[in-house]
Design a protein around this motif. Structure first.
Motif, PDB file in Angstrom:
ATOM      1  N   ASP A  50       0.845  -1.193   0.000  1.00 55.41           N
ATOM      2  CA  ASP A  50       0.000   0.000   0.000  1.00 55.41           C
ATOM      3  C   ASP A  50       0.880   1.241   0.000  1.00 55.41           C
ATOM      4  OD1 ASP A  50      -2.254  -1.510  -0.016  1.00 55.41           O
ATOM      5  OD2 ASP A  50      -2.973  -0.914   1.962  1.00 55.41           O
ATOM      6  N   VAL A  51       0.373   2.298  -0.594  1.00 55.08           N
ATOM      7  CA  VAL A  51       1.100   3.562  -0.649  1.00 55.08           C
ATOM      8  C   VAL A  51       0.255   4.632   0.030  1.00 55.08           C
ATOM      9  CG1 VAL A  51       2.076   5.345  -2.136  1.00 55.08           C
ATOM     10  CG2 VAL A  51       2.314   2.932  -2.759  1.00 55.08           C
ATOM     11  N   VAL A  52       0.865   5.339   0.973  1.00 59.98           N
ATOM     12  CA  VAL A  52       0.194   6.440   1.664  1.00 59.98           C
ATOM     13  C   VAL A  52       0.870   7.726   1.222  1.00 59.98           C
ATOM     14  CG1 VAL A  52      -0.428   7.458   3.868  1.00 59.98           C
ATOM     15  CG2 VAL A  52      -0.325   4.968   3.635  1.00 59.98           C
ATOM     16  N   GLY A  53       0.143   8.539   0.498  1.00 57.06           N
ATOM     17  CA  GLY A  53       0.708   9.792  -0.014  1.00 57.06           C
ATOM     18  C   GLY A  53      -0.196  10.383  -1.074  1.00 57.06           C
ATOM     19  N   ASP A  54       0.252  11.500  -1.624  1.00 59.75           N
ATOM     20  CA  ASP A  54      -0.507  12.209  -2.660  1.00 59.75           C
ATOM     21  C   ASP A  54      -0.231  11.550  -4.003  1.00 59.75           C
ATOM     22  OD1 ASP A  54      -1.866  13.924  -4.257  1.00 59.75           O
ATOM     23  OD2 ASP A  54      -0.636  15.696  -3.811  1.00 59.75           O
ATOM     24  N   SER A  55      -1.271  10.951  -4.602  1.00 59.94           N
ATOM     25  CA  SER A  55      -1.093  10.267  -5.884  1.00 59.94           C
ATOM     26  C   SER A  55      -0.780  11.232  -7.025  1.00 59.94           C
ATOM     27  CB  SER A  55      -2.347   9.457  -6.223  1.00 59.94           C
ATOM     28  OG  SER A  55      -3.488  10.307  -6.287  1.00 59.94           O
ATOM     29  N   ASN A  56      -1.040  12.533  -6.834  1.00 59.19           N
ATOM     30  CA  ASN A  56      -0.733  13.523  -7.865  1.00 59.19           C
ATOM     31  C   ASN A  56       0.679  14.074  -7.736  1.00 59.19           C
ATOM     32  OD1 ASN A  56      -3.358  13.399  -9.011  1.00 59.19           O
ATOM     33  ND2 ASN A  56      -4.126  14.751  -7.379  1.00 59.19           N
ATOM     34  N   ASP A  57       1.383  13.710  -6.669  1.00 55.56           N
ATOM     35  CA  ASP A  57       2.757  14.166  -6.481  1.00 55.56           C
ATOM     36  C   ASP A  57       3.665  13.462  -7.495  1.00 55.56           C
ATOM     37  OD1 ASP A  57       5.524  14.159  -5.347  1.00 55.56           O
ATOM     38  OD2 ASP A  57       4.546  15.296  -3.749  1.00 55.56           O
ATOM     39  N   PRO A  58       4.412  14.193  -8.313  1.00 53.32           N
ATOM     40  CA  PRO A  58       5.231  13.560  -9.361  1.00 53.32           C
ATOM     41  C   PRO A  58       6.253  12.568  -8.812  1.00 53.32           C
ATOM     42  CG  PRO A  58       5.044  15.921  -9.734  1.00 53.32           C
ATOM     43  CD  PRO A  58       4.460  15.659  -8.376  1.00 53.32           C
ATOM     44  N   ALA A  59       6.945  12.933  -7.739  1.00 54.39           N
ATOM     45  CA  ALA A  59       7.964  12.032  -7.187  1.00 54.39           C
ATOM     46  C   ALA A  59       7.328  10.788  -6.598  1.00 54.39           C
ATOM     47  CB  ALA A  59       8.784  12.768  -6.125  1.00 54.39           C
ATOM     48  N   VAL A  60       6.202  10.952  -5.910  1.00 57.15           N
ATOM     49  CA  VAL A  60       5.492   9.795  -5.349  1.00 57.15           C
ATOM     50  C   VAL A  60       5.042   8.870  -6.460  1.00 57.15           C
ATOM     51  CG1 VAL A  60       3.447   9.051  -4.078  1.00 57.15           C
ATOM     52  CG2 VAL A  60       4.759  11.020  -3.267  1.00 57.15           C
ATOM     53  N   ARG A  61       4.473   9.444  -7.498  1.00 54.38           N
ATOM     54  CA  ARG A  61       3.988   8.635  -8.615  1.00 54.38           C
ATOM     55  C   ARG A  61       5.138   7.870  -9.288  1.00 54.38           C
ATOM     56  NH1 ARG A  61       1.187  12.295 -10.681  1.00 54.38           N
ATOM     57  NH2 ARG A  61       2.662  13.049 -12.246  1.00 54.38           N
ATOM     58  N   GLN A  62       6.291   8.523  -9.411  1.00 53.20           N
ATOM     59  CA  GLN A  62       7.433   7.871 -10.035  1.00 53.20           C
ATOM     60  C   GLN A  62       7.926   6.688  -9.205  1.00 53.20           C
ATOM     61  OE1 GLN A  62      10.792  10.451 -10.519  1.00 53.20           O
ATOM     62  NE2 GLN A  62      12.037   8.919 -11.583  1.00 53.20           N
ATOM     63  N   ILE A  63       8.004   6.871  -7.869  1.00 50.77           N
ATOM     64  CA  ILE A  63       8.472   5.788  -7.002  1.00 50.77           C
ATOM     65  C   ILE A  63       7.461   4.654  -6.966  1.00 50.77           C
ATOM     66  CG2 ILE A  63       9.072   5.193  -4.616  1.00 50.77           C
ATOM     67  CD1 ILE A  63      10.173   8.000  -4.277  1.00 50.77           C
ATOM     68  N   VAL A  64       6.170   4.992  -6.976  1.00 54.48           N
ATOM     69  CA  VAL A  64       5.132   3.959  -6.978  1.00 54.48           C
ATOM     70  C   VAL A  64       5.237   3.114  -8.240  1.00 54.48           C
ATOM     71  CG1 VAL A  64       2.648   3.559  -7.112  1.00 54.48           C
ATOM     72  CG2 VAL A  64       3.550   5.228  -5.484  1.00 54.48           C
ATOM     73  N   GLU A  65       5.491   3.737  -9.360  1.00 56.62           N
ATOM     74  CA  GLU A  65       5.656   2.978 -10.610  1.00 56.62           C
ATOM     75  C   GLU A  65       6.865   2.060 -10.534  1.00 56.62           C
ATOM     76  OE1 GLU A  65       5.872   5.907 -13.640  1.00 56.62           O
ATOM     77  OE2 GLU A  65       3.717   6.386 -13.609  1.00 56.62           O
ATOM     78  N   ASP A 105       7.471  15.780  -3.306  1.00 56.96           N
ATOM     79  CA  ASP A 105       8.265  16.218  -4.454  1.00 56.96           C
ATOM     80  C   ASP A 105       8.905  17.581  -4.204  1.00 56.96           C
ATOM     81  OD1 ASP A 105       8.851  15.729  -7.469  1.00 56.96           O
ATOM     82  OD2 ASP A 105       8.071  17.786  -7.408  1.00 56.96           O
ATOM     83  N   GLU A 106       8.155  18.495  -3.597  1.00 51.64           N
ATOM     84  CA  GLU A 106       8.695  19.831  -3.332  1.00 51.64           C
ATOM     85  C   GLU A 106       9.857  19.761  -2.346  1.00 51.64           C
ATOM     86  OE1 GLU A 106       7.209  24.110  -1.421  1.00 51.64           O
ATOM     87  OE2 GLU A 106       5.758  22.515  -1.888  1.00 51.64           O
ATOM     88  N   ARG A 107       9.711  18.997  -1.265  1.00 54.28           N
ATOM     89  CA  ARG A 107      10.773  18.890  -0.283  1.00 54.28           C
ATOM     90  C   ARG A 107      11.980  18.158  -0.873  1.00 54.28           C
ATOM     91  NH1 ARG A 107       9.573  20.109   4.854  1.00 54.28           N
ATOM     92  NH2 ARG A 107      11.304  18.790   5.568  1.00 54.28           N
ATOM     93  N   LEU A 108      11.701  17.229  -1.784  1.00 49.88           N
ATOM     94  CA  LEU A 108      12.780  16.455  -2.380  1.00 49.88           C
ATOM     95  C   LEU A 108      13.668  17.317  -3.264  1.00 49.88           C
ATOM     96  CD1 LEU A 108      13.987  13.598  -2.821  1.00 49.88           C
ATOM     97  CD2 LEU A 108      12.396  13.341  -4.715  1.00 49.88           C
ATOM     98  N   HIS A 109      13.073  18.180  -4.083  1.00 52.43           N
ATOM     99  CA  HIS A 109      13.851  18.940  -5.059  1.00 52.43           C
ATOM    100  C   HIS A 109      14.289  20.307  -4.541  1.00 52.43           C
ATOM    101  CE1 HIS A 109      11.811  15.964  -7.713  1.00 52.43           C
ATOM    102  NE2 HIS A 109      12.954  16.031  -8.372  1.00 52.43           N
ATOM    103  N   HIS A 110      13.570  20.853  -3.575  1.00 50.35           N
ATOM    104  CA  HIS A 110      13.967  22.168  -3.057  1.00 50.35           C
ATOM    105  C   HIS A 110      14.875  22.075  -1.836  1.00 50.35           C
ATOM    106  CE1 HIS A 110      10.584  23.365  -5.635  1.00 50.35           C
ATOM    107  NE2 HIS A 110      11.083  24.599  -5.603  1.00 50.35           N
TER     108      HIS A 110
END
Length: 367
Positions: A50-65, A105-110
């Protein structure tokens, strides 16, 4: 010398005339190597993540894939609240939850840092650790890629937590399995041997001509082993709780009802063995090959059933101990109520009724 070779020839004839010896010496090793070769595996296939997070977050979506592309992992659901994780574990719909913080994603890249938390179902610590290692492998790959892109490699470093079993104690896994194995062997093997002993010595006919009906004779033979199994159950629970430190988070009454049902199923197996056995040696052989080894391999005590081939998974479904061990883990470790184990309880109940009905019916015909 001719006499010596004649003795060897005679011994070979004795061996090949005894079907049980041939079964043990030639057939049993073949069956064991096939079963152990296919069924015994520490790998876990199709682990539910299971994944807990924002499905619209680009980084989350990439890791989920990336997780879903792993051959050992399957992403089952994506939701936003970590409060749903315990319920998913109790329902048996997930094995591990990967939790991303908000604005990942924001915390990851900024900022170059974003936290990831892994929640494993510690009621089965061996399987949970294996699945967590799989997820960690995916996150490590992401971490390496971030490092080559100039981002902080700490971004994908996860914090691991095991629910229901924070210390990852192996006793949480083997105590329910040992309960199933002991109750199965005491009830079925001892019941079968006790009845076959009467048949072998010729005293069963004397019992059947007594004023008690045949079904009463069978029940009277089975009740002592039912009582002894209940004593064993109490002993195991006391040792598990106060010596091994295994918790009893659920209802003791529910656990007792489930255990009595499993004991009745084991008694049905013992009666069935007594029907098809004419001697105590035959009963022991059937109990050893037909109960001990399949129970240890196919009930999930040592190896996860999910890692077996599909055909062997269907075989594991007809092992009563598998369903009993699942219910014991859920009641003892997770503390769930009847609503979470009613499917396993229904399956074990149907097995019990079928075994008892067939065993009693065939036993009366045989005698």
């Amino acid at each position: 010398m001719k006499t010596f070779f004649s003795f060897i020839k005679k011994e070979f004839r004795h061996i090949f005339r005894d079907r049980r010896t041939i079964l043990i010496v030639l057939v049993m090793p073949v069956v064991q190597i096939i079963l152990f070769g296919f069924a015994v595996s520490t790998e876990v296939h199709n682990a539910r993540v299971d994944v807990v997070g924002d499905s619209n977050d680009p980084a989350v979506r990439q890791i989920v894939e990336r997780i879903d592309r792993n051959p050992y992992l399957n992403v089952e659901a994506v939701y936003e609240s970590v409060s749903e994780v315990p319920e998913r574990f109790r329902q048996g719909r997930a094995d591990v939850a990967v939790c991303f913080e908000r604005n990942f994603d924001e915390r990851l890249h900024h900022y170059g840092q974003a936290s990831v938390r892994l929640l494993g179902d510690g009621s089965d610590p061996n399987t949970a650790q294996m699945i967590v290692n799989y997820v960690n492998g995916v996150l490590s790959d992401v971490q390496s890629e971030l490092g080559t892109q100039g981002d902080s490699p700490q971004a994908a470093f996860p914090h691991v937590q095991y629910m229901y079993n924070p210390a990852v104690r192996s006793s949480y896994n083997f105590v329910p399995g040992v309960m199933g194995l002991i109750l199965m062997l005491v009830c079925s093997m001892m019941t079968a041997i006790s009845i076959v002993r009467e048949k072998e010595s010729g005293t069963m006919e004397l019992l059947l001509v007594s004023p008690i009906r045949p079904i009463g004779v069978i029940i009277s033979k089975a009740i002592p082993y039912l009582v002894l199994s209940l004593v064993n159950l109490v002993t195991i629970l006391l040792l598990a709780r106060f010596v091994l430190g295994v918790p009893l988070r659920g209802s003791l009454l529910l656990l007792s009802v489930v255990s009595v049902l499993f004991i009745l199923a084991s008694l049905g197996i013992g009666l069935l063995i007594s029907v098809i056995s004419s001697t105590q040696k035959t009963a022991l052989l059937i109990s050893g090959m037909g109960l001990t080894m399949p129970t240890m391999i196919f009930s999930g005590i040592i190896f996860p059933c999910e890692s077996m081939p599909v055909v062997l998974q269907y075989v594991s479904d007809i092992i009563p101990a598998k369903w009993y061990i699942i219910m014991v883990k859920k009641v003892m470790i997770e503390g769930v109520g009847f609503g979470y184990i009613y499917q396993e309880f229904t399956i074990l109940l149907l097995m019990t009724l079928f075994l008892l009905a067939v065993s009693v019916r065939l036993f009366k015909r045989r005698l």
